[in-house]
Motif scaffolding. Structure first.
Motif, PDB file in Angstrom:
ATOM      1  N   ASP A  70       3.994 -12.845 -41.045  1.00  8.90           N
ATOM      2  CA  ASP A  70       4.540 -11.817 -41.930  1.00  8.90           C
ATOM      3  C   ASP A  70       6.003 -12.117 -42.234  1.00  8.90           C
ATOM      4  O   ASP A  70       6.453 -11.971 -43.363  1.00  8.90           O
ATOM      5  CB  ASP A  70       4.440 -10.438 -41.246  1.00  8.90           C
ATOM      6  CG  ASP A  70       2.993  -9.983 -41.086  1.00  8.90           C
ATOM      7  OD1 ASP A  70       2.177 -10.277 -41.980  1.00  8.90           O
ATOM      8  OD2 ASP A  70       2.685  -9.354 -40.052  1.00  8.90           O
ATOM      9  N   ALA A  71       6.729 -12.513 -41.205  1.00  8.87           N
ATOM     10  CA  ALA A  71       8.161 -12.757 -41.387  1.00  8.87           C
ATOM     11  C   ALA A  71       8.610 -13.908 -40.508  1.00  8.87           C
ATOM     12  O   ALA A  71       8.188 -14.010 -39.343  1.00  8.87           O
ATOM     13  CB  ALA A  71       8.973 -11.511 -41.062  1.00  8.87           C
ATOM     14  N   ALA A  72       9.453 -14.760 -41.073  1.00 10.08           N
ATOM     15  CA  ALA A  72      10.055 -15.845 -40.303  1.00 10.08           C
ATOM     16  C   ALA A  72      11.570 -15.654 -40.282  1.00 10.08           C
ATOM     17  O   ALA A  72      12.177 -15.305 -41.294  1.00 10.08           O
ATOM     18  CB  ALA A  72       9.710 -17.197 -40.917  1.00 10.08           C
ATOM     19  N   VAL A  73      12.129 -15.861 -39.103  1.00  9.68           N
ATOM     20  CA  VAL A  73      13.580 -15.832 -38.950  1.00  9.68           C
ATOM     21  C   VAL A  73      14.033 -17.274 -38.711  1.00  9.68           C
ATOM     22  O   VAL A  73      13.466 -17.960 -37.851  1.00  9.68           O
ATOM     23  CB  VAL A  73      14.005 -14.960 -37.745  1.00  9.68           C
ATOM     24  CG1 VAL A  73      15.525 -14.949 -37.600  1.00  9.68           C
ATOM     25  CG2 VAL A  73      13.452 -13.552 -37.870  1.00  9.68           C
ATOM     26  N   VAL A  74      15.009 -17.734 -39.449  1.00  8.42           N
ATOM     27  CA  VAL A  74      15.519 -19.087 -39.231  1.00  8.42           C
ATOM     28  C   VAL A  74      16.863 -18.986 -38.525  1.00  8.42           C
ATOM     29  O   VAL A  74      17.821 -18.430 -39.069  1.00  8.42           O
ATOM     30  CB  VAL A  74      15.641 -19.865 -40.552  1.00  8.42           C
ATOM     31  CG1 VAL A  74      16.251 -21.239 -40.313  1.00  8.42           C
ATOM     32  CG2 VAL A  74      14.268 -19.996 -41.204  1.00  8.42           C
ATOM     33  N   GLY A  75      16.897 -19.514 -37.314  1.00  4.23           N
ATOM     34  CA  GLY A  75      18.115 -19.460 -36.499  1.00  4.23           C
ATOM     35  C   GLY A  75      17.933 -18.536 -35.316  1.00  4.23           C
ATOM     36  O   GLY A  75      17.469 -17.406 -35.460  1.00  4.23           O
ATOM     37  N   ALA A  76      18.272 -19.026 -34.125  1.00  5.50           N
ATOM     38  CA  ALA A  76      18.146 -18.218 -32.915  1.00  5.50           C
ATOM     39  C   ALA A  76      19.507 -18.050 -32.255  1.00  5.50           C
ATOM     40  O   ALA A  76      19.694 -18.289 -31.070  1.00  5.50           O
ATOM     41  CB  ALA A  76      17.136 -18.829 -31.943  1.00  5.50           C
ATOM     42  N   GLY A  77      20.476 -17.642 -33.069  1.00  7.58           N
ATOM     43  CA  GLY A  77      21.768 -17.236 -32.529  1.00  7.58           C
ATOM     44  C   GLY A  77      21.783 -15.732 -32.368  1.00  7.58           C
ATOM     45  O   GLY A  77      20.732 -15.095 -32.213  1.00  7.58           O
ATOM     46  N   ALA A  78      22.974 -15.160 -32.417  1.00  9.66           N
ATOM     47  CA  ALA A  78      23.073 -13.714 -32.247  1.00  9.66           C
ATOM     48  C   ALA A  78      22.309 -12.981 -33.351  1.00  9.66           C
ATOM     49  O   ALA A  78      21.607 -11.998 -33.096  1.00  9.66           O
ATOM     50  CB  ALA A  78      24.542 -13.294 -32.243  1.00  9.66           C
ATOM     51  N   ALA A  79      22.431 -13.469 -34.589  1.00  6.97           N
ATOM     52  CA  ALA A  79      21.761 -12.799 -35.700  1.00  6.97           C
ATOM     53  C   ALA A  79      20.247 -12.961 -35.605  1.00  6.97           C
ATOM     54  O   ALA A  79      19.490 -11.999 -35.808  1.00  6.97           O
ATOM     55  CB  ALA A  79      22.279 -13.336 -37.032  1.00  6.97           C
ATOM     56  N   GLY A  80      19.792 -14.165 -35.300  1.00  2.00           N
ATOM     57  CA  GLY A  80      18.354 -14.411 -35.244  1.00  2.00           C
ATOM     58  C   GLY A  80      17.678 -13.672 -34.103  1.00  2.00           C
ATOM     59  O   GLY A  80      16.610 -13.069 -34.277  1.00  2.00           O
ATOM     60  N   ILE A  81      18.281 -13.697 -32.931  1.00  3.74           N
ATOM     61  CA  ILE A  81      17.691 -12.996 -31.780  1.00  3.74           C
ATOM     62  C   ILE A  81      17.729 -11.490 -32.005  1.00  3.74           C
ATOM     63  O   ILE A  81      16.767 -10.771 -31.732  1.00  3.74           O
ATOM     64  CB  ILE A  81      18.428 -13.385 -30.479  1.00  3.74           C
ATOM     65  CG1 ILE A  81      18.227 -14.878 -30.164  1.00  3.74           C
ATOM     66  CG2 ILE A  81      17.967 -12.521 -29.309  1.00  3.74           C
ATOM     67  CD1 ILE A  81      16.788 -15.290 -29.927  1.00  3.74           C
ATOM     68  N   GLY A  82      18.842 -11.003 -32.531  1.00  3.27           N
ATOM     69  CA  GLY A  82      18.935  -9.576 -32.823  1.00  3.27           C
ATOM     70  C   GLY A  82      17.914  -9.142 -33.858  1.00  3.27           C
ATOM     71  O   GLY A  82      17.269  -8.091 -33.730  1.00  3.27           O
ATOM     72  N   MET A  83      17.736  -9.947 -34.895  1.00  2.00           N
ATOM     73  CA  MET A  83      16.725  -9.637 -35.906  1.00  2.00           C
ATOM     74  C   MET A  83      15.337  -9.617 -35.288  1.00  2.00           C
ATOM     75  O   MET A  83      14.513  -8.745 -35.606  1.00  2.00           O
ATOM     76  CB  MET A  83      16.755 -10.684 -37.028  1.00  2.00           C
ATOM     77  CG  MET A  83      17.642 -10.397 -38.193  1.00  2.00           C
ATOM     78  SD  MET A  83      17.465  -8.750 -38.955  1.00  2.00           S
ATOM     79  CE  MET A  83      15.697  -8.589 -39.137  1.00  2.00           C
ATOM     80  N   ALA A  84      15.061 -10.568 -34.423  1.00  2.06           N
ATOM     81  CA  ALA A  84      13.741 -10.624 -33.792  1.00  2.06           C
ATOM     82  C   ALA A  84      13.480  -9.356 -32.970  1.00  2.06           C
ATOM     83  O   ALA A  84      12.373  -8.812 -32.982  1.00  2.06           O
ATOM     84  CB  ALA A  84      13.634 -11.864 -32.906  1.00  2.06           C
ATOM     85  N   LEU A  85      14.503  -8.880 -32.286  1.00  2.00           N
ATOM     86  CA  LEU A  85      14.341  -7.642 -31.508  1.00  2.00           C
ATOM     87  C   LEU A  85      14.023  -6.465 -32.434  1.00  2.00           C
ATOM     88  O   LEU A  85      13.220  -5.595 -32.090  1.00  2.00           O
ATOM     89  CB  LEU A  85      15.622  -7.350 -30.715  1.00  2.00           C
ATOM     90  CG  LEU A  85      15.941  -8.319 -29.577  1.00  2.00           C
ATOM     91  CD1 LEU A  85      17.363  -8.091 -29.070  1.00  2.00           C
ATOM     92  CD2 LEU A  85      14.941  -8.184 -28.435  1.00  2.00           C
ATOM     93  N   ALA A  86      14.634  -6.457 -33.597  1.00  2.00           N
ATOM     94  CA  ALA A  86      14.357  -5.378 -34.547  1.00  2.00           C
ATOM     95  C   ALA A  86      12.950  -5.511 -35.121  1.00  2.00           C
ATOM     96  O   ALA A  86      12.207  -4.517 -35.233  1.00  2.00           O
ATOM     97  CB  ALA A  86      15.397  -5.386 -35.664  1.00  2.00           C
ATOM     98  N   LEU A  87      12.558  -6.724 -35.461  1.00  2.00           N
ATOM     99  CA  LEU A  87      11.213  -6.940 -36.011  1.00  2.00           C
ATOM    100  C   LEU A  87      10.145  -6.579 -34.985  1.00  2.00           C
ATOM    101  O   LEU A  87       9.057  -6.100 -35.333  1.00  2.00           O
ATOM    102  CB  LEU A  87      11.042  -8.401 -36.446  1.00  2.00           C
ATOM    103  CG  LEU A  87      11.904  -8.852 -37.626  1.00  2.00           C
ATOM    104  CD1 LEU A  87      11.790 -10.366 -37.826  1.00  2.00           C
ATOM    105  CD2 LEU A  87      11.514  -8.119 -38.916  1.00  2.00           C
ATOM    106  N   GLN A  88      10.467  -6.796 -33.724  1.00  2.00           N
ATOM    107  CA  GLN A  88       9.520  -6.487 -32.653  1.00  2.00           C
ATOM    108  C   GLN A  88       9.206  -4.991 -32.586  1.00  2.00           C
ATOM    109  O   GLN A  88       8.187  -4.595 -32.019  1.00  2.00           O
ATOM    110  CB  GLN A  88      10.112  -6.963 -31.321  1.00  2.00           C
ATOM    111  CG  GLN A  88       9.093  -7.233 -30.237  1.00  2.00           C
ATOM    112  CD  GLN A  88       9.755  -7.865 -29.007  1.00  2.00           C
ATOM    113  OE1 GLN A  88      10.838  -7.482 -28.599  1.00  2.00           O
ATOM    114  NE2 GLN A  88       9.081  -8.835 -28.422  1.00  2.00           N
ATOM    115  N   LYS A  89      10.064  -4.195 -33.161  1.00  2.00           N
ATOM    116  CA  LYS A  89       9.839  -2.747 -33.138  1.00  2.00           C
ATOM    117  C   LYS A  89       8.869  -2.288 -34.219  1.00  2.00           C
ATOM    118  O   LYS A  89       8.530  -1.110 -34.280  1.00  2.00           O
ATOM    119  CB  LYS A  89      11.174  -2.011 -33.298  1.00  2.00           C
ATOM    120  CG  LYS A  89      12.091  -2.170 -32.092  1.00  2.00           C
ATOM    121  CD  LYS A  89      13.362  -1.366 -32.266  1.00  2.00           C
ATOM    122  CE  LYS A  89      14.260  -1.503 -31.030  1.00  2.00           C
ATOM    123  NZ  LYS A  89      15.562  -0.849 -31.238  1.00  2.00           N
TER     124      LYS A  89
END
Lengths: 373, 373
Positions: free
Chosen positions: A5-24
């Motif tokens: 459904d969604a891909a995040v490119v980059g696993a820095g502060a923005a990428g990890i934070g976005m992933a936590l939000a998407l997980q919700k």
């Protein structure tokens, strides 16, 4: 071909934070693609570099750690440091990613991105081709330094290329740039006993000047600068607009300012001149509209104005007068983006909405005009 | 005789913050009585002491400065420092008091307090007798050090009595106490070139130990302690419960531990042994109920359980497992107290209620068990 459904490119502060939000968002299938390791940019910081925003574990009393990527965690607790180093912060991000079982693919550099007419994206990765309905670009800015701010700059090490200031063994250096990275370079070199000349357009730390934090050095940097000045090894020259660098026959360097002044230096000057406007967004430059200042134009929801479904997360996000250049700023956008995606897919976004404004009570006021990081 | 709806005693962080909350109740007639100057305790800090909680100007992005007494202000902006000194913080409080035109009477030491049967209080002050319907005790703890933690302690300077560590000119000192004040004393003395022995019951900074911030040193202090250890001038002895001090014929001191160990020192040891339980609340000891640990018993609204209308504000406030020992903790109680008073007087408390939870989204969680400051 894997479909997300969604891909995040980059696993820095923005990428990890976005992933936590998407997980919700229940049932959302998403993944994070990271070219290196989790927190790779932070791992590449100069050894002596530290966060300029302080970490503190005030979460239980209602104030999130300034450098945290989610509400309950705290880099201060995880690292034991108020001003974590890059590697310490990367370890914090890795800890969060493991603890939340985030679907992060490391060593997975996206080689090409194509926007599919009618919606969605195709990504070429070392693990094959991937299809994603939504794409969140979160590749930061540290790995995108401005290496050519003036002619001759190619001879100069840029702050973002420095692994360790102890390797700078000459007795004296000139540093170009009076904002955070230039000052940090100068402070570290002076701390190591080097004579340092700092060339700055203007003072960013004048106690009589602006107290607007976005126009001036962080209190942490300011304090360290004062200490460096006290050593007597730091000379600061103001009003300098460096326009070029030339080499002489002996291999030395001459730094030229716009007003005709110049300085000669044996060692190559150090660039504390910042990062490319747009940062990592330039990797997919054709998918954004760019304004005349060279910045990405975004919708209210941080979505590309010309490529629906593409979002920008991280320190390059700007909304009118607001510049989301620090973690405590840009993390406010995670839920906004995740909610937009969830609503488009007709998913339950309740968990994000109850978390709206979770970073504080004042919301996103207008009072940060003229932010400059 | 002047009559007030509410009187606040003390114009430190708690008193000024309480006044700001009371000001939000329309028509409430209140005043602040301060024995010295605004922020007097902070002005008496050792010259080298700094806030252990970092200040940062993240207010515009929804996170209040940890050391602010109201939501929009920031000691980081006002002082330009991340870790303000005592005088800097006192200036910040004065600035807030002036800017909000708070009714503060300085040089106005309350000589006596009487609770009027049936309600209200009579206060004797240098400016005459005063009647107040409600009384908020906000006299802090710094001016109430524990000067007698063991026999012989009367020979020792206490941390709270030190004006400037540069006046400690002996070549070596022993500091007793391993929490914030003891560590700060040791760090400052080591930084000034003195040899220091720190006697501590336990390590509060063990990186392998608890990461609970309330059980361990602040990251700021921890970092400074590590730096002091690196100087080679700081020796730390753990597991020491000092039970007494004796003097020898030559005028030297012998420090006795409960397990029979002892240390001889020429200079008087320094007490980093903390403050009296109850702090300034002891000034009106008969108006509170005290628990068996020597702490003030409070209602849910921080009101005395035996003297209706008397409230406690500041670092001595405890509610079950929660210890409101730092500003960012105890400021959460201002609105609670002001609202209680406003409701009793049938005033409009809307401005306080919309501000409820204004210090953050997580409210006042239960996760701060075992806090120790």
């Amino acid at each position: 071909m894997q479909r997300l459904d969604a891909a995040v490119v980059g696993a820095g502060a923005a990428g990890i934070g976005m992933a936590l939000a998407l997980q919700k968002v229940p049932g959302l299938k998403f993944g994070v693609l990271e070219a290196g390791r989790v927190g790779e940019s932070f791992r590449r910081w100069p050894a002596q570099a530290r966060f300029i925003t302080p970490s503190f574990h005030s979460n239980p009393f209602g104030l999130a750690d300034l450098n945290a990527v989610n509400e309950p965690s705290s880099p201060a607790i995880h690292t034991g440091a108020e001003h974590p180093s890059g590697p310490q912060y990367a370890e914090y991000l890795s800890f969060i990613a493991r603890g939340h079982e985030l679907p992060v693919a490391t060593d997975c550099k996206v080689a090409a991105v194509g926007a599919v007419p009618g919606g969605g994206f195709i990504l070429d990765t070392p693990r094959g081709r991937l299809q994603a309905g939504f794409l969140i670009w979160a590749t930061g800015e540290f790995q995108f330094p401005d290496l050519a701010p003036f002619p001759g700059a190619q001879w100069c090490p840029h702050y973002a290329q420095v692994a360790d200031w102890t390797r700078f063994q000459a007795s004296r250096y000139t540093v170009i740039g009076g904002y955070e990275s230039g000052v940090d370079a100068a402070v570290n070199l002076a701390g190591l006993g080097r004579e340092v000349r700092l060339l700055a357009r203007k003072s960013t730390w004048d106690p009589q000047g602006s107290h607007d934090p976005s126009l001036s050095l962080s209190p942490y940097s300011r304090q360290r600068l004062y200490q460096a000045i006290d050593t007597g090894r730091l000379e600061i020259v103001f009003g300098v607009d460096v326009i070029g660098l030339t080499r002489d026959a002996a291999g030395g360097f001459r730094i030229h300012a716009g007003d005709g002044r110049y300085w000669d230096e044996k060692a190559a000057p150090i660039l504390g001149t910042g990062f490319l406007k747009g940062g990592g967004a330039r990797q997919v430059a054709e998918l954004w509209d760019w304004d005349e200042d060279g910045r990405v134009v975004l919708s209210d929801a941080d979505e590309s104005t010309i490529t629906p479904g593409l979002f920008l997360a991280g320190p390059q996000v700007r909304q009118e007068q607001r510049i989301y250049c620090f973690i405590y700023k840009f993390r406010q956008r995670y839920a906004l983006i995740a909610r937009r995606i969830g609503l488009c897919l007709d998913r339950d976004t309740t968990a994000l909405e109850t978390g709206a404004g979770a970073w504080g009570p004042f919301g996103n006021s207008e009072c940060c005009e003229g932010c400059e990081c």
